[in-house]
Design a protein around this motif. Sequence first.
Motif, PDB file in Angstrom:
ATOM      1  N   SER A 158       4.590   4.387   3.747  1.00 42.28           N
ATOM      2  CA  SER A 158       3.544   3.412   4.074  1.00 42.28           C
ATOM      3  C   SER A 158       3.169   2.609   2.832  1.00 42.28           C
ATOM      4  N   TYR A 159       3.092   1.306   3.006  1.00 37.71           N
ATOM      5  CA  TYR A 159       2.747   0.417   1.896  1.00 37.71           C
ATOM      6  C   TYR A 159       1.782  -0.680   2.354  1.00 37.71           C
ATOM      7  N   ARG A 160       1.218  -0.518   3.562  1.00 39.26           N
ATOM      8  CA  ARG A 160       0.229  -1.456   4.083  1.00 39.26           C
ATOM      9  C   ARG A 160      -0.943  -0.655   4.652  1.00 39.26           C
ATOM     10  N   SER A 198       2.853   7.292  -3.008  1.00 38.89           N
ATOM     11  CA  SER A 198       3.335   6.154  -3.777  1.00 38.89           C
ATOM     12  C   SER A 198       3.425   4.920  -2.895  1.00 38.89           C
ATOM     13  N   VAL A 199       2.894   3.807  -3.404  1.00 40.66           N
ATOM     14  CA  VAL A 199       3.123   2.516  -2.768  1.00 40.66           C
ATOM     15  C   VAL A 199       4.099   1.681  -3.591  1.00 40.66           C
ATOM     16  N   GLY A 200       4.485   2.216  -4.746  1.00 36.34           N
ATOM     17  CA  GLY A 200       5.423   1.526  -5.615  1.00 36.34           C
ATOM     18  C   GLY A 200       4.718   0.606  -6.591  1.00 36.34           C
ATOM     19  N   THR A 226      12.218   4.379  -6.183  1.00 36.18           N
ATOM     20  CA  THR A 226      11.307   5.126  -5.315  1.00 36.18           C
ATOM     21  C   THR A 226      11.746   6.576  -5.217  1.00 36.18           C
ATOM     22  N   GLU A 240      -3.534  -0.579  -0.600  1.00 33.87           N
ATOM     23  CA  GLU A 240      -2.365  -0.676   0.267  1.00 33.87           C
ATOM     24  C   GLU A 240      -2.027   0.584   1.056  1.00 33.87           C
ATOM     25  N   SER A 241      -2.469   1.752   0.617  1.00 35.44           N
ATOM     26  CA  SER A 241      -2.079   2.993   1.287  1.00 35.44           C
ATOM     27  C   SER A 241      -2.982   3.267   2.483  1.00 35.44           C
TER      28      SER A 241
END
Length: 287
Positions: free
Chosen positions: A202-204, A270-272, A89, A231-232
């Motif tokens: 943030s990823y949700r 980025s959410v990965g 990340t 997801e973002s």
Amino acid sequence: MAEAIAAVRDGFIGLARGDFEVPVRTALCDGRFLVMSVHHRPTATAMVKTLSLNFEGRVPAIDGTVVWSDLAGTDHLVADAAAVTTLRTGAASGVATDLLAPPNASHCLLIGAGAQAADQARAMYAVRPLQRLTIVGRSAGRAQALANQLAEELPRVSVVVGTDVRDVLGDADLVCCATTSTEPLFELEQLRPEVHINAIGSYRPTMRELPDPILADATVYVDEVEPVLQESGEVIHAIAAGALAESELTEIGAALLSGAAATGRTVFKSVGVAVQDWAVAQLLARD
């Protein structure tokens, strides 16, 4: 970090070229359990990561396993998912910053002092002539502990702890957001005319680090469009509000291929994606 940045950069370019088979990741329990997988077609290698995330008091907050496999052999690399996740990340932010940020950017504001924070700072140090690093976190103690650690690692950098994001934003030309916030951390008017923002916390859909006006004003880059749209929280909110269109999202791999340079305010959201994990895992496997 420099090796990880180079590997993740190559991974993003490979993703843009279609070198990877990347299923949409499985998210359970509102994103607290994640399963990510990827296959690299040219080398017939694959990576699977299982991850649990708990930022509400558990130490470590990120836990899990990365398994890297090669069809040419029967050996498997097994690695700690927390270490791989924070490194990849940070490296992704390093790739975006190297492409998008002003070449002379020297002051980074790091918002958040948790598991992801240190590698964000290390990546900024690797790609820009960093002179000042200001850390603002919910816990003054954790922020100070991180500042002490990074001051030893980054010898040319003045590392300080701030108490209010608003006091620093007008001075920072790099901003790294590594929080679990559900509300925007700052406003557009507080930013410099030319600033690069990495938003990786943030990823949700329920999480949100940036407000709609920033995404409307800036040129927005993402790791991959499909997972970001799912997801973002900040991107989902901005599109629903009419502040941002899906067509305005540029994948970082495509930008690297085109070599297009951005000016003004830029955001990397980025959410990965699993390609980032594969990139770091193949470095480990190669060694």
